[in-house]
Each structure stands twice: as structure tokens, then as C-alpha cells.
Enzyme design. Structure first.
Site, PDB file in Angstrom:
ATOM      1  N   CYS A  42      -8.179 -16.418  25.028  1.00 35.74           N
ATOM      2  CA  CYS A  42      -6.743 -16.283  24.809  1.00 35.74           C
ATOM      3  C   CYS A  42      -6.454 -15.099  23.892  1.00 35.74           C
ATOM      4  CB  CYS A  42      -6.165 -17.564  24.202  1.00 35.74           C
ATOM      5  SG  CYS A  42      -6.798 -17.923  22.552  1.00 35.74           S
ATOM      6  N   CYS A  45      -8.146 -15.266  20.472  1.00 34.91           N
ATOM      7  CA  CYS A  45      -9.551 -14.832  20.462  1.00 34.91           C
ATOM      8  C   CYS A  45      -9.627 -13.314  20.390  1.00 34.91           C
ATOM      9  CB  CYS A  45     -10.263 -15.323  21.716  1.00 34.91           C
ATOM     10  SG  CYS A  45     -10.351 -17.122  21.894  1.00 34.91           S
ATOM     11  N   ASP A 449       7.257   4.437  42.735  1.00 35.80           N
ATOM     12  CA  ASP A 449       6.723   5.675  43.287  1.00 35.80           C
ATOM     13  C   ASP A 449       7.448   5.877  44.616  1.00 35.80           C
ATOM     14  OD1 ASP A 449       4.898   7.833  43.927  1.00 35.80           O
ATOM     15  OD2 ASP A 449       3.942   6.410  45.289  1.00 35.80           O
ATOM     16  N   ASP A 631      -0.516   7.075  40.313  1.00 35.57           N
ATOM     17  CA  ASP A 631       0.254   5.935  39.811  1.00 35.57           C
ATOM     18  C   ASP A 631      -0.596   4.984  38.975  1.00 35.57           C
ATOM     19  OD1 ASP A 631       2.627   6.669  41.289  1.00 35.57           O
ATOM     20  OD2 ASP A 631       1.608   5.943  43.084  1.00 35.57           O
TER      21      ASP A 631
END
Length: 733
Positions: A42, A45, A449, A631
Site C-alpha cells: 500500500c 509501505c 492525442d 505519448d
């Protein structure tokens, strides 16, 4: 050059005796260590790991990717010992080993199979123990003590081995946390299972009326369902930077000083090396064109929608495709310093940012652990003081741990994610990460894009009644070429013959004979033999002997569903803009068709990523949608990202969801499903809270029996599962 270092794996053979030594990569005066970290689940952590490593003197940067478990540490201090990184991670309870993408994927697959086996065993055992428990409950008052005790022993004989086998994912995680002086959500789960099993053995030995064997195994079963669903989604998460590295790890033909050709890996290229790039081959690094000219496609690199002609001395970027004859180029940048290398760095930064995103489940777990521990402790103390007896105090404390079990909490998000993934699949979209739904649903601004995302990659020929005859004649030349523009001309023209003596001229066009008359198709200068400017703006010109050159105009076709998508975005107050590397005139034309006021053309990959950062600084949560190498950095940097199915691998892997439908309305469906799923997740957590508000007072009052605990657990899990089925099916109407 990678250099092997002595390290903490050797210093602690008891823990790492079978581990491979990690490598430290040296680049100039900078050193980089890449590790695979286990146990980080998580945002908490991640924060703990990064904070403790940054406190080590000598370290410059620390980047942790929670999705892949990859940790990258950089430093320039020659005195810094890389052993300290591994030792620190060990002390925090997060063992590490050298990062290997193949081993990581294999490890995730193994974990998924392990959880599936544990879940299957727990489910089978829970069903059998419940049959015995129902017999005990149904025979209350009529069954003899000896028979009831026998039933409890049989239940225990089934439950105890199952708890030892199926409970390992929770026990090992809880122990790792406790060993380092921390707690996580698996600590109360392990306590509830072990205490209920231990108390049940004690009660069975003393011929007690109740046992919790059924509740303990059911608790494991329901929690393992959530863990398995979570692991399945987590393994589907792609590793963008690693896949981009795979894009660089290609072979290419290098010309040696004696004129011979040698096949070498792109990572072994040096500046100034001469390469021969075949037709259809993609450039692995940035190069300088040595050949006189070349026809190239840069759509996946710069966003330029139409093939272009390059001339000797021009810089060509990695990812560019050679469309015509073989060309000779000179290496202008190595893999790390090329455009792909720059994009790879953008991807790494973006992945790190996304890893820090904390899901609702993470936030709920932070509150759940201390609250449950406190309630169980208060129940034990209160009942022990009130009754003076240890047995009812332990019974009540265990009841609190069991009935407040996080079954509903653990299932609240994963079951919705699986249902939503199914809905997306029905709409030709594929979810790739567990937290993607939450991030997609939160987005309030979209950057599109253009080329390949909003428009078709193949150009379209604009035709009128006057230009139809010219097009049909030009198509006779075009039928002799596989160039994308030639294919577009043939597709737009009427069926017809092929010209004679067709010849392709590099960077210029096509020549041939049509019914005995010389003809040319290509750029203005070559077709007209004139150095004057063309009489009008056109992409292509056709000339046949006896006639003046005639223009042929190419344009882009907007993908279907664009207007429906814009209507959906406007109705949901989601703003949008186009950010493309293509020519501004072409970008403006598409923006006008879609009614978008904000657009920009001629932008670089770094410009796109910076635009995402700029909007994020303004408080926007950006959804980036793109398909090209240019991209990829913006896709990784955005709050969430989508990519069409035909996108380059680097773009697909940097995205959270891939949609394969050619219709742009699929984007709206993804957004609608994500928002619906987010609503169901919040409702599920609300239902879990309501359940605990009812169950906790009953448990504290000492009124919880194993029957009540089993029914409560099953009921809460069924409720959140049924609610998850209400996720919207994605229809925009």
C-alpha cells in the site's frame, strides 16, 4: 557496463543464501541499484521504504514502483556501500533481491496460484465444517454432550490443517509486520483466526458448548476471495518502463569498416556506427540520415499523421519507421540518450507517482486495524473486570475480532473491480491495474492525442467531381507501390488497371506510363520540374503528358463516435483538449470538427508530459489518451491513462485501460463504468461500516454465538457482492 558488487546478500547468508547478487549499474559518476522488493502492498509501505532509504547518507534519489515492486536507488558518492540499502529494507521487513521482470511475473503467477489453492481448500473445508455445525445447532438441547464434543473434534480435525495451510498468506504478512514493530491489516485477521481456533480447541477439550472452527475457516475463505481477486488484477498490471526497454533491446545491421554487415544488439551500438535500415524496419536509436533521402513514418514518435520525406543530414528519432528502400544511417545517440531513453525516464517518474496513489481500501485499513484492536482489548478488560473470570472475557474479545472481521471490507473493492472489468470487457476495453478505476473516475480533464487516437492512421483522399478523373489516373501509378499514401489513393479510386513501367523514386514519388503517356505522382517540385511555389496548397500532385500538374488533397478521417463522446463529456462537466505533435493546421481542423476550443500542435513528447504536470499543478486530474511513443511519458505522468488497442506497446503498457473498439464512444463507456464502479465501492464501504455499527454492540454485549458470527460474516459478504453487480453496463444513452 554493469559491475558486480559485494553486498548484504553475502553478509546475511541465513536470509539470502540462495539469492543472486544484485548489480550496480555505473553511468559516468552515477551509480544505480535496481531491486525487487517483496511485501510492499500500500501507499503506507511505499512511504516508509522511501523515507528510510532517503535518510541513508549518500543516497541522491529513491524511486519505488508499488505495482511492479521495483525499487531504484541512485547515488554519486563513491564511498556509499550498496549493502546498506538491502540491510535497511531487511530491517523494515521488506526483503529484496535483484530486479528481473521475468522472475517478478513468474513470482506473481505463483502467488496467484497459491492463493487460488488456499481459497479452494478453505472453501471446501468451510462447507464441510458448516454441515457439522448445522447439526450441532439443530440438535441443541437434544444432542448429548459426548456427541457434540465428537462433532467439535471432527470439525477441529478438518479446520486446524486448513488454517495452517490457507492462513499462510495472512500469518507471514502479520509476522513480517510485527517483527519490525509495525502492524497491518493482517495482524487482527491472524489474531482472530488463531485465537478462535485456539479457544475452540480449549472448549472442545473441556466439553464446551460452542466452538469457532467454522467461523475461523469461513473468515479465511472470504478473505482469500478478496486477496485472489486483488492478485489477479495486480498481475495484469503492465510494466511500462520494462516493456519500453524491450523495445530498445532489438537487433540491427551494422556495417563494419571492411564493408561487411554484422547483426548487433541496439544496446551495443556506439556513436558514429553505420547502420543499414531495411524497408519496414524501426530505428532503435536516434540517427543521422546518410542516404540521399528516405520516406519515413514518424506518426508513433512525433504524431505527424502523413509519411514524410527526409534528406541527408537530418536527425531521425528512435521509433521512426523506414517506408521505402533500405537506407544508411549513422548512430547519433546511444539507447540511454536517445528519444526512447528520455521517454523511459518520463515513464519511470510517472510510475512512481501512480504508486503513491492511496486507494479507499488502504485508507479504510489504516482506521480498521487500531479500532478493532482497541475494541477487542476493551472488551477483554471490561468483561474480566465485570465478571472476574478469564473465560467469558476471552470469549467476548474473540467474538469482537471475528464479527468485526474485514470480510466485507476486503471484498468491497476487489469484487467491484472484477465486475467492472467484466463490464469493460463487454465493451471491448481491458482493465490493467487494481486502482485504475478509482483514478479514471476521479479525472475531470482529458488530453487527447490526435493521430491514431481521434483520427484514423491511414490518410483519406479528398475527392470532388472534378478531381475524380485525376484520382483514377493517379491510382494506376499508386497500384505499383505499398506506400501508405499509395494505398490510400487506390482505396479511394474506382477499380482500374495498373500503369506500365512503374518506378519508385526515393523521397520523390512514382513514375510510369499510362496508355503510352508519361506520368508522375509525387511532390510539386519533382512532378512540375519547377522551382516556383505551387499554385495552391496540396499534399500530392499528379502529372500526365499533355496536361498541367493536378493537385490531390489528403486529409484525416475522424474516428466514428467522436460527437457522441463530446456530448457525454459536456454532460458530465469533463473538459478536454488536443495535444499533438502533428502540424497545427491539421490539429485545428480536427479540434473544430469536435468543437474543442483548446488545442496545440507541433509539441514534443516532453512538452506533452509537461502539459500534464502543468494541469496537475492547477488542481486538474488529467486523463491522458494516446497511442504513440511520443505519448508514453504523458500517459505515465497523468492521473490516469487510456490507449487504443492499436497503440504502440510502450503506450499500451503505460496506460491503465486499453480499448479495442474503433468507435470513440468506447472512451465514454469506460468513463461511465469507472464512475459507476467508484460509486459501488463507496457504497460497499458504507455497508461495511453499517454492518459493524450493528455487530460491534452485539459482540461487546457477549451475545455473539458461532451461529451469529457465521451468519453475519456470510451476510455482509453477500451484500457487498450483490451491490457490486449494480455496476453500470456502460451505455451512453
Amino acid at each position: 557496463m554493469d559491475t558486480l558488487t559485494a553486498n548484504a546478500f553475502d553478509a546475511e547468508p541465513s536470509h539470502h543464501q540462495n539469492a543472486t547478487k544484485p548489480y550496480v549499474k555505473t553511468k559516468g559518476n552515477r551509480r544505480e541499484l535496481m531491486l525487487a522488493v517483496s511485501g510492499a502492498k500500500c501507499g503506507g509501505c511505499l512511504a516508509k521504504i522511501e523515507k528510510n532509504l532517503r535518510e541513508l547518507e549518500g543516497i541522491d534519489t529513491v524511486r519505488m514502483n508499488l505495482t511492479t515492486g521495483r525499487l531504484v536507488v541512485d547515488w554519486t558518492d563513491p564511498q556509499f556501500d550498496s549493502d546498506r540499502v538491502v540491510t535497511t529494507l531487511d530491517g523494515l521487513g521488506y526483503p529484496a533481491k535483484p530486479f528481473d521482470p521475468d522472475q517478478i511475473d513468474s513470482s506473481r503467477a505463483k502467488r496467484e496460484r497459491s492463493l487460488l489453492a488456499a481459497m479452494a481448500v478453505a472453501g471446501f473445508a468451510a462447507a464441510n465444517i458448516m454441515l457439522l455445525s448445522v447439526s450441532v445447532w439443530a440438535g441443541a438441547g437434544e444432542m448429548s454432550d459426548e456427541t457434540r464434543t465428537l462433532m467439535h473434534w471432527v470439525s477441529g480435525a478438518i479446520a486446524l490443517p486448513v488454517i495452517a495451510f490457507s492462513g499462510r498468506p495472512f500469518f507471514t504478512s502479520a509476522w513480517s509486520a510485527l517483527r519490525t514493530g509495525n502492524v497491518n491489516m493482517d495482524v487482527p485477521i491472524s489474531l482472530a483466526v488463531l485465537l478462535s481456533a485456539g479457544f475452540s480447541v480449549f472448549e472442545t477439550i473441556n466439553h464446551g458448548e460452542h466452538s469457532y472452527f467454522d467461523a475461523a475457516v469461513m473468515l479465511l475463505f472470504f478473505l482469500l476471495i478478496g486477496r485472489f481477486l486483488e492478485a489477479r488484477l495486480q498481475r495484469q498490471a503492465h510494466k511500462a518502463a520494462d516493456d519500453l526497454a524491450a523495445l530498445q533491446a532489438v537487433t540491427v545491421s551494422r556495417r563494419n569498416s571492411d564493408g561487411t554487415l554484422e547483426t548487433v544488439a541496439s544496446r551495443d551500438l556506439s556513436l558514429g556506427d553505420t547502420l543499414i535500415i531495411a524497408k519496414g524496419e524501426r530505428l532503435p536509436v536516434d540517427v543521422t540520415l546518410v542516404s540521399e533521402s528516405a520516406d519515413i513514418n514518424t506518426s508513433l514518435v512525433t504524431g505527424e499523421s502523413l509519411p514524410i520525406a527526409a534528406h541527408a543530414g537530418e536527425r531521425l528519432y528512435a521509433g521512426t519507421v523506414n517506408l521505402a528502400r533500405p537506407i544508411e544511417v549513422s548512430v547519433a545517440a546511444t539507447s540511454d540518450d536517445s528519444l526512447i531513453g528520455e521517454i523511459s525516464k518520463l515513464l519511470d517518474v510517472g510510475e512512481q507517482k501512480r504508486s503513491k496513489y492511496r486507494q479507499i481500501a488502504d485508507k479504510a485499513a489504516e482506521l480498521y486495524v487500531p479500532v478493532v484492536h482497541t475494541l477487542a482489548a476493551l472488551a477483554f478488560i471490561g468483561w474480566f473486570i465485570g465478571t472476574g473470570e478469564l473465560r467469558p472475557a476471552i470469549f467476548t474479545a474473540i467474538s469482537v475480532l471475528v464479527i468485526t472481521c474485514p470480510c466485507a471490507l476486503a471484498l468491497a473493492a476487489p469484487v467491484v473491480q472484477i465486475v467492472a472489468a467484466g463490464r469493460l470487457y463487454q465493451n471491448n476495453a481491458f482493465l490493467k491495474s487494481g486502482d485504475a478505476l478509482e483514478r479514471i473516475a476521479a479525472c475531470d480533464h482529458i488530453i487527447f492525442d490526435k493521430t491514431g487516437t481521434l483520427t484514423e492512421l491511414t490518410p483519406v483522399v479528398e475527392t470532388t467531381d472534378e478531381s475524380r478523373d485525376t484520382l483514377n489516373l493517379a491510382a494506376q501509378l499508386a497500384r505499383g507501390s505499398r506506400h501508405p499514401v499509395s494505398r490510400a489513393l487506390v482505396q479511394a479510386a474506382c477499380p482500374g488497371p495498373m500503369a506500365d513501367q512503374i518506378e519508385e523514386h526515393k523521397g520523390l514519388g512514382l513514375s510510369g506510363e499510362i496508355e503510352g503517356r508519361a506520368a508522375r505522382l509525387g511532390n510539386w517540385e519533382w512532378v512540375s520540374h519547377s522551382e516556383q511555389d505551387p499554385p495552391e496548397n496540396a499534399h500530392l500532385w499528379f502529372w500526365i503528358d499533355g496536361e498541367p500538374p493536378a493537385p490531390l488533397r489528403l486529409s484525416e478521417a475522424l474516428k466514428p463516435g467522436g460527437h457522441a463522446l463530446m456530448d457525454f463529456l459536456n454532460a458530465n462537466n469533463i473538459s478536454a483538449e488536443i495535444c499533438s505533435g502533428d502540424h497545427p493546421d491539421r490539429v485545428k481542423k480536427i479540434a473544430d470538427q469536435l468543437g474543442m476550443e483548446n488545442w496545440s500542435g507541433g509539441v514534443t513528447p516532453i512538452d506533452k508530459a509537461q502539459r500534464v504536470e502543468e494541469l496537475a499543478a492547477q488542481g486538474k486530474r488529467v486523463l491522458m489518451i494516446g497511442d504513440g511513443l511520443n505519448d508514453a511519458g504523458a500517459l505515465a505522468s497523468a492521473h490516469a491513462a487510456l490507449a487504443p488497442g492499436g497503440a504502440l506497446d510502450a503506450a499500451r503498457t503505460a496506460s491503465d485501460c486499453v480499448y479495442s473498439s474503433p468507435d470513440l464512444s468506447a472512451i465514454g463507456k469506460v468513463l461511465k463504468i469507472a464512475k459507476s464502479a467508484q460509486g459501488r465501492i463507496k457504497e460497499n464501504f458504507g455497508l461495511a461500516v453499517i454492518y459493524n455499527m450493528i455487530a460491534v454492540p452485539i459482540a461487546l454485549a457477549g451475545l455473539v454465538t458461532p451461529l451469529i458470527a457465521a451468519i453475519a460474516m456470510s451476510g455482509s459478504s453477500i451484500v457487498v457482492t450483490v451491490n457490486a453487480l449494480r455496476v453500470n453496463k456502460g451505455k451512453l444513452s
